[in-house]
Enzyme design. Sequence first.
Site, PDB file in Angstrom:
ATOM      1  N   ASN A   9       5.215   7.146   9.808  1.00  0.00           N
ATOM      2  CA  ASN A   9       5.940   5.906  10.083  1.00  0.00           C
ATOM      3  C   ASN A   9       7.197   6.163   9.013  1.00  0.00           C
ATOM      4  O   ASN A   9       7.110   5.995   7.868  1.00  0.00           O
ATOM      5  CB  ASN A   9       5.208   4.556   9.784  1.00  0.00           C
ATOM      6  N   LYS A  11      10.121   4.689   8.994  1.00  0.00           N
ATOM      7  CA  LYS A  11      10.732   3.418   8.870  1.00  0.00           C
ATOM      8  C   LYS A  11      12.196   3.788   8.781  1.00  0.00           C
ATOM      9  O   LYS A  11      12.775   4.574   9.656  1.00  0.00           O
ATOM     10  CB  LYS A  11      10.390   2.997   7.188  1.00  0.00           C
ATOM     11  N   HIS A  95       4.365  -3.780  13.139  1.00  0.00           N
ATOM     12  CA  HIS A  95       4.386  -3.611  11.812  1.00  0.00           C
ATOM     13  C   HIS A  95       4.707  -4.908  10.893  1.00  0.00           C
ATOM     14  O   HIS A  95       5.270  -5.857  11.376  1.00  0.00           O
ATOM     15  CB  HIS A  95       5.463  -2.579  11.459  1.00  0.00           C
ATOM     16  N   GLU A  97       6.136  -5.265   8.473  1.00  0.00           N
ATOM     17  CA  GLU A  97       7.785  -5.446   8.062  1.00  0.00           C
ATOM     18  C   GLU A  97       8.563  -5.652   9.085  1.00  0.00           C
ATOM     19  O   GLU A  97       9.368  -6.747   9.037  1.00  0.00           O
ATOM     20  CB  GLU A  97       8.245  -3.932   7.665  1.00  0.00           C
ATOM     21  N   GLU A 167      -3.310  -2.290   8.103  1.00  0.00           N
ATOM     22  CA  GLU A 167      -2.430  -1.879   6.961  1.00  0.00           C
ATOM     23  C   GLU A 167      -2.557  -3.440   6.126  1.00  0.00           C
ATOM     24  O   GLU A 167      -1.725  -4.135   6.459  1.00  0.00           O
ATOM     25  CB  GLU A 167      -1.094  -1.668   7.455  1.00  0.00           C
ATOM     26  N   GLY A 173       3.223   0.684   0.496  1.00  0.00           N
ATOM     27  CA  GLY A 173       4.623   1.103  -0.568  1.00  0.00           C
ATOM     28  C   GLY A 173       4.450   0.719  -1.847  1.00  0.00           C
ATOM     29  O   GLY A 173       5.397   0.822  -2.516  1.00  0.00           O
ATOM     30  N   SER A 213      -0.034   3.332   1.613  1.00  0.00           N
ATOM     31  CA  SER A 213      -0.221   4.079   0.539  1.00  0.00           C
ATOM     32  C   SER A 213      -1.180   5.294   0.533  1.00  0.00           C
ATOM     33  O   SER A 213      -2.076   5.700  -0.473  1.00  0.00           O
ATOM     34  CB  SER A 213      -0.426   3.211  -0.979  1.00  0.00           C
TER      35      SER A 213
HETATM   36  P1  PGA Z   1       3.120   3.433   2.965  1.00  0.00           P
HETATM   37  O1  PGA Z   1       3.375   2.754   4.329  1.00  0.00           O
HETATM   38  O2  PGA Z   1       2.254   4.635   3.467  1.00  0.00           O
HETATM   39  O3  PGA Z   1       4.532   3.612   2.442  1.00  0.00           O
HETATM   40  O4  PGA Z   1       2.288   2.574   2.186  1.00  0.00           O
HETATM   41  C1  PGA Z   1       2.603   2.609   5.349  1.00  0.00           C
HETATM   42  C2  PGA Z   1       3.239   1.783   6.536  1.00  0.00           C
HETATM   43  O5  PGA Z   1       3.898   0.728   6.166  1.00  0.00           O
HETATM   44  O6  PGA Z   1       2.969   2.180   7.727  1.00  0.00           O
END
Ligand code: PGA
Length: 248
Positions: A9, A11, A95, A97, A167, A173, A213
Amino acid sequence: MRRRIVAGNWKMNKTPSEARELIETLKPLVGDEKDVDVVFCPPFVDIALAVELVKGTNIKIGAQNMYYEEKGAYTGEVAPEMLKDAGCEYVILGHSERRGYFGETNEQVNKKVLKAIEHGLKPIICVGEKLEQREQGITEDLVRMQVKIAMKDVKKEDAVNCVIAYEPIWAIGTGRTATNEQAEEVCGAIRKVLAEIFDQETADQIRVQYGGSVNAKNAADLFAMPDIDGGLVGGASLKADFADIVKA
Ligand code: PGA
């Protein structure tokens, strides 16, 4: 046996020129992967280019969002058929976000899931709890509800093409990965609720990813857990490390 799936992803990262560079780096490393589905999910403006660049490899392209209407006066939105026609196979939906910054609700996620299926796109449906929800002990209740609403009216034969990505928001992140046990516990609970909605046979075919992460160091142990069928990777999907995660 469920086929593993590792999706990157990206983003809101990578201009088209940067996307070209990243794909050219990753292509020789993961392009002929046979045992794992490898998916890149770049921003919309990179999709056409990405589809072109991965031609002749086993890499699949996905989008990070879509709208649930067919077409029309929805300024700034992208329709399912646009993604399909551009060459996307997957689409990330719900997601955290999107839910957190853009107010997406479970009901909207469900509409998007149904539309994606109608257009032959495979949804990667994201669920997961905030830290305070985990501390309150409502992780499983919340994730069950997210999965149930997202999968409302989905037929069994379509459900097997859906992917659920667990997640935990506190792990996204932050460098603070869930432990293998924490991740497995919730992924197992997700499979249980899928068995309640559909049946055990269907639930056993649906792939459940862990995200939050994931990196080259922790991926192998996470993916070795019985109910974790791969990962949704953010930060680490933007560099060559992503290939190590696929190998894991
Ligand atoms: P990350 O994000 O691996 O940077 O923690 C995962 C995601 O939000 O899909």
